[in-house]
Design a protein around this motif. Structure first.
Motif, PDB file in Angstrom:
ATOM      1  N   SER A 299       0.827  -1.197   0.000  1.00  0.00           N
ATOM      2  CA  SER A 299       0.000   0.000   0.000  1.00  0.00           C
ATOM      3  C   SER A 299       0.866   1.253   0.000  1.00  0.00           C
ATOM      4  O   SER A 299       1.801   1.376   0.810  1.00  0.00           O
ATOM      5  N   PRO A 300       0.586   2.217  -0.881  1.00  0.00           N
ATOM      6  CA  PRO A 300       1.376   3.453  -0.885  1.00  0.00           C
ATOM      7  C   PRO A 300       1.193   4.273   0.385  1.00  0.00           C
ATOM      8  O   PRO A 300       2.056   5.081   0.734  1.00  0.00           O
ATOM      9  N   ASP A 301       0.082   4.074   1.084  1.00  0.00           N
ATOM     10  CA  ASP A 301      -0.171   4.792   2.328  1.00  0.00           C
ATOM     11  C   ASP A 301       0.239   3.995   3.563  1.00  0.00           C
ATOM     12  O   ASP A 301      -0.042   4.412   4.691  1.00  0.00           O
ATOM     13  N   HIS A 302       0.884   2.840   3.336  1.00  0.00           N
ATOM     14  CA  HIS A 302       1.345   1.995   4.447  1.00  0.00           C
ATOM     15  C   HIS A 302       0.202   1.637   5.392  1.00  0.00           C
ATOM     16  O   HIS A 302       0.311   1.755   6.612  1.00  0.00           O
ATOM     17  N   ASP A 303      -0.907   1.194   4.833  1.00  0.00           N
ATOM     18  CA  ASP A 303      -2.083   0.859   5.628  1.00  0.00           C
ATOM     19  C   ASP A 303      -1.763  -0.222   6.654  1.00  0.00           C
ATOM     20  O   ASP A 303      -1.181  -1.266   6.331  1.00  0.00           O
ATOM     21  N   GLY A 304      -2.184   0.007   7.891  1.00  0.00           N
ATOM     22  CA  GLY A 304      -2.018  -0.978   8.950  1.00  0.00           C
ATOM     23  C   GLY A 304      -0.611  -1.126   9.471  1.00  0.00           C
ATOM     24  O   GLY A 304      -0.335  -2.056  10.232  1.00  0.00           O
ATOM     25  N   LYS A 305       0.297  -0.226   9.114  1.00  0.00           N
ATOM     26  CA  LYS A 305       1.693  -0.348   9.551  1.00  0.00           C
ATOM     27  C   LYS A 305       1.864   0.216  10.962  1.00  0.00           C
ATOM     28  O   LYS A 305       1.430   1.328  11.248  1.00  0.00           O
ATOM     29  N   PRO A 306       2.500  -0.530  11.862  1.00  0.00           N
ATOM     30  CA  PRO A 306       2.812   0.034  13.177  1.00  0.00           C
ATOM     31  C   PRO A 306       3.760   1.215  13.036  1.00  0.00           C
ATOM     32  O   PRO A 306       4.499   1.318  12.053  1.00  0.00           O
ATOM     33  N   PRO A 307       3.773   2.132  13.984  1.00  0.00           N
ATOM     34  CA  PRO A 307       4.751   3.218  13.946  1.00  0.00           C
ATOM     35  C   PRO A 307       6.176   2.674  13.874  1.00  0.00           C
ATOM     36  O   PRO A 307       6.451   1.554  14.325  1.00  0.00           O
ATOM     37  N   TYR A 308       7.083   3.471  13.337  1.00  0.00           N
ATOM     38  CA  TYR A 308       8.449   2.997  13.099  1.00  0.00           C
ATOM     39  C   TYR A 308       9.166   2.595  14.377  1.00  0.00           C
ATOM     40  O   TYR A 308      10.140   1.836  14.334  1.00  0.00           O
ATOM     41  N   PHE A 309       8.695   3.067  15.543  1.00  0.00           N
ATOM     42  CA  PHE A 309       9.396   2.810  16.796  1.00  0.00           C
ATOM     43  C   PHE A 309       8.849   1.602  17.549  1.00  0.00           C
ATOM     44  O   PHE A 309       9.256   1.345  18.678  1.00  0.00           O
ATOM     45  N   THR A 310       7.919   0.856  16.970  1.00  0.00           N
ATOM     46  CA  THR A 310       7.394  -0.323  17.657  1.00  0.00           C
ATOM     47  C   THR A 310       7.099  -1.422  16.639  1.00  0.00           C
ATOM     48  O   THR A 310       7.155  -1.208  15.436  1.00  0.00           O
ATOM     49  N   GLY A 311       6.801  -2.616  17.120  1.00  0.00           N
ATOM     50  CA  GLY A 311       6.536  -3.732  16.213  1.00  0.00           C
ATOM     51  C   GLY A 311       7.818  -4.271  15.609  1.00  0.00           C
ATOM     52  O   GLY A 311       8.859  -4.333  16.261  1.00  0.00           O
ATOM     53  N   PRO A 312       7.790  -4.681  14.338  1.00  0.00           N
ATOM     54  CA  PRO A 312       8.977  -5.256  13.681  1.00  0.00           C
ATOM     55  C   PRO A 312      10.001  -4.174  13.356  1.00  0.00           C
ATOM     56  O   PRO A 312      10.044  -3.617  12.257  1.00  0.00           O
ATOM     57  N   THR A 313      10.827  -3.813  14.322  1.00  0.00           N
ATOM     58  CA  THR A 313      11.825  -2.767  14.139  1.00  0.00           C
ATOM     59  C   THR A 313      13.145  -3.190  14.754  1.00  0.00           C
ATOM     60  O   THR A 313      13.176  -3.914  15.759  1.00  0.00           O
ATOM     61  N   LEU A 314      14.244  -2.775  14.137  1.00  0.00           N
ATOM     62  CA  LEU A 314      15.585  -3.131  14.588  1.00  0.00           C
ATOM     63  C   LEU A 314      16.472  -1.895  14.596  1.00  0.00           C
ATOM     64  O   LEU A 314      16.285  -0.975  13.806  1.00  0.00           O
ATOM     65  N   GLY A 315      17.447  -1.910  15.482  1.00  0.00           N
ATOM     66  CA  GLY A 315      18.390  -0.815  15.612  1.00  0.00           C
ATOM     67  C   GLY A 315      18.173  -0.056  16.907  1.00  0.00           C
ATOM     68  O   GLY A 315      17.038   0.168  17.323  1.00  0.00           O
ATOM     69  N   GLY A 316      19.267   0.327  17.561  1.00  0.00           N
ATOM     70  CA  GLY A 316      19.147   1.119  18.772  1.00  0.00           C
ATOM     71  C   GLY A 316      19.688   0.440  20.005  1.00  0.00           C
ATOM     72  O   GLY A 316      20.750  -0.190  19.983  1.00  0.00           O
ATOM     73  N   GLY A 322      24.521  -1.604  16.698  1.00  0.00           N
ATOM     74  CA  GLY A 322      25.430  -0.792  15.904  1.00  0.00           C
ATOM     75  C   GLY A 322      24.720   0.239  15.055  1.00  0.00           C
ATOM     76  O   GLY A 322      25.350   1.193  14.573  1.00  0.00           O
ATOM     77  N   TYR A 323      23.427   0.073  14.843  1.00  0.00           N
ATOM     78  CA  TYR A 323      22.654   0.960  13.973  1.00  0.00           C
ATOM     79  C   TYR A 323      21.861   1.972  14.802  1.00  0.00           C
ATOM     80  O   TYR A 323      21.575   1.741  15.976  1.00  0.00           O
ATOM     81  N   PRO A 324      21.459   3.094  14.188  1.00  0.00           N
ATOM     82  CA  PRO A 324      20.651   4.083  14.909  1.00  0.00           C
ATOM     83  C   PRO A 324      19.323   3.493  15.369  1.00  0.00           C
ATOM     84  O   PRO A 324      18.850   2.484  14.849  1.00  0.00           O
ATOM     85  N   SER A 325      18.716   4.141  16.334  1.00  0.00           N
ATOM     86  CA  SER A 325      17.434   3.676  16.863  1.00  0.00           C
ATOM     87  C   SER A 325      16.388   3.582  15.755  1.00  0.00           C
ATOM     88  O   SER A 325      16.228   4.502  14.951  1.00  0.00           O
ATOM     89  N   ASN A 326      15.720   2.430  15.680  1.00  0.00           N
ATOM     90  CA  ASN A 326      14.642   2.187  14.714  1.00  0.00           C
ATOM     91  C   ASN A 326      15.109   2.387  13.272  1.00  0.00           C
ATOM     92  O   ASN A 326      14.358   2.853  12.422  1.00  0.00           O
ATOM     93  N   ARG A 327      16.361   1.988  13.015  1.00  0.00           N
ATOM     94  CA  ARG A 327      16.915   2.138  11.665  1.00  0.00           C
ATOM     95  C   ARG A 327      16.141   1.326  10.640  1.00  0.00           C
ATOM     96  O   ARG A 327      15.949   1.756   9.493  1.00  0.00           O
ATOM     97  N   PHE A 328      15.685   0.124  11.019  1.00  0.00           N
ATOM     98  CA  PHE A 328      14.962  -0.764  10.105  1.00  0.00           C
ATOM     99  C   PHE A 328      13.582  -1.085  10.666  1.00  0.00           C
ATOM    100  O   PHE A 328      13.438  -1.360  11.859  1.00  0.00           O
ATOM    101  N   HIS A 329      12.559  -1.081   9.801  1.00  0.00           N
ATOM    102  CA  HIS A 329      11.207  -1.453  10.226  1.00  0.00           C
ATOM    103  C   HIS A 329      10.414  -1.859   8.999  1.00  0.00           C
ATOM    104  O   HIS A 329      10.558  -1.278   7.913  1.00  0.00           O
ATOM    105  N   ASP A 330       9.564  -2.898   9.166  1.00  0.00           N
ATOM    106  CA  ASP A 330       8.802  -3.432   8.041  1.00  0.00           C
ATOM    107  C   ASP A 330       7.679  -4.303   8.591  1.00  0.00           C
ATOM    108  O   ASP A 330       7.352  -4.233   9.783  1.00  0.00           O
TER     109      ASP A 330
END
Length: 425
Positions: A299-316, A322-330
């Motif tokens: 979805s171009p509007d990222h429907d149903g996506k958790p905020p970048y700082f929670t859920g499937p997120t890595l970094g911090g 080694g990566y910045p906080s919440n560097r990766f999320h999907d």
């Protein structure tokens, strides 16, 4: 490029200020002590410097309660050279009136950052066709904005009358030279009814991040179950811990959207041989995964996506440090971590008089390695291809009954200095 990651709101100095008030559901009797170490009040000034905050000065502290050794209150505040500031107030393990097994840990944080970096949000014109925060996204695909943030958290944990916590909600350890000698809190059976600590978690969580470009708001509720079968909670040497949880935002507020995320984690601890120069050696291993069934990654509007700082997120602070906080999320994420923890025989802190106020019980050094990745779907092959890596060294210390940690971590995007309280897992 060198990066410094300090926890948004707590900072390393607060890690130093937390230990005198333990905030843990255990007490420790060391050697010939006749009772637990009493909680005290401590206030610690601090200074720091980071890429996005500039140079800062602040004050952190905690207050423990002799009547409730498992509880404490804490706070921190700072101001920086680029006009950023923070105020954080919280408490840990407050016993709920009339419900002896229910503990509440609230905190509130308010901050302003003049150069907040977010690997997500609006499309970046410098990286057309690329989703910020995805596994193959550029490290430069972020927005840097003048941003404010408000966070309110109310964590509630109910300790089930099982295992080692069948009779009491506070466990008493007996140690000698910082090594557990008697009364472990787990690792004696695989049966949760006989060994360890089992907990039900309910957590309402509100966070609002507003920049000059957009406003991101969420009010979600987390429900979880945790079984902690480790022998010694502050510094496990054997045993395991696992948990399952689900988080959901019902879209009750003006700037929220409905989303769901589920996650699970398994941590294991393997005792290693001791040597003439070490008191204890432990191999600590962790596996974690998260998945958002509500997120339509196409979805171009990222429907149903958790905020970048929670859920499937890595970094911090906790995973892929080694990566910045919440560097990766999907839509999905997976993580593997390993730490080789060594407590040297040389523990000189009882002989250093000016360190007495910090009540340092022991220190250990750590070698760490991590791998993980995010993906637009939970697929075993995809999640184990082109994984991100970080590795480094750490120093841990026990101040009264709390752990402070400082990790020096490298990855393919640079170097991070991560300071926080508590073991990573």
């Amino acid at each position: 490029m060198r990066k410094s990651i300090f926890p948004s709101g707590i900072l390393f100095a607060l890690a130093l200020s937390l230990p005198p008030g333990t905030g843990a559901q255990y007490v420790i009797h060391e050697g010939n002590e006749t009772g637990p170490v009493k909680s005290r009040t401590i206030i610690v000034p601090y200074a720091f410097s980071t890429e996005t905050l500039g140079t800062g000065l602040g004050l952190g502290g905690s207050v423990g309660f002799d009547s409730q050794p498992e509880s404490l209150s804490y706070g921190s505040a700072y101001g920086t050279s680029n006009g950023s500031w923070l105020l954080l107030l919280g408490a840990s393990n407050l016993k709920a009136p009339g419900i002896g097994r229910l503990y509440i840990s609230p905190y509130a944080m308010f901050t302003r950052q003049t150069q907040m970096r977010i690997h997500g949000g609006v499309d970046n014109p410098g990286h057309p066709g690329e989703r910020a925060g995805s596994n193959d996204s550029s490290k430069d695909n972020y927005i840097e904005e003048n941003a404010g943030e408000a966070t309110l958290n109310l964590e509630m944990r109910y300790i089930l009358p099982w295992g080692h916590y069948r009779e009491n909600t506070i466990h008493s350890y007996v140690t000698r030279n910082a090594i557990l000698q008697e009364n472990p809190s787990g690792a004696e059976s695989w049966n949760p009814l006989e060994s360890g600590k089992s907990t039900l978690l309910f957590r309402p969580y509100y966070r609002n991040v507003f920049t000059d470009v957009e406003e991101l708001e969420t009010l979600y509720f987390e429900l979880g179950f945790e079984h902690d079968n480790r022998d010694y909670l502050p510094n496990p040497h054997r045993g395991y811990k696992w948990n399952l949880g689900i988080s959901h935002d019902f879209d009750w507020l003006n700037h929220t959207r409905r989303w769901t995320s589920v996650e699970g984690e398994i941590d294991g601890f393997i005792p290693l041989w001791d040597t003439s120069w070490s008191r204890q050696q432990t191999l600590a291993l962790s596996w974690w995964s998260a998945y958002s069934p509500s997120y339509d990654a196409s979805s171009p509007d990222h429907d149903g996506k958790p905020p970048y700082f929670t859920g499937p997120t890595l970094g911090g602070l906790w995973r892929l440090r080694g990566y910045p906080s919440n560097r990766f999320h999907d839509k999905a994420a997976i993580y593997y971590g390993g730490e080789y923890r060594v407590m040297p025989e040389w523990q000189p802190f009882g002989e250093i008089e000016f360190l007495d106020p910090l009540m340092i019980r022991w220190w250990q050094f750590v070698a760490l390695a991590e791998v993980g990745r995010v993906a637009p779907g939970w697929n075993v092959e995809t999640l184990h291809t082109d994984m991100k890596h970080s590795y480094g060294l750490g120093i841990r210390g026990m101040f009264n009954t709390g752990i402070g940690r400082l990790d020096f971590v490298f990855c393919d995007e640079g170097f991070s200095l991560v300071a926080m309280f508590g073991q990573t897992f």
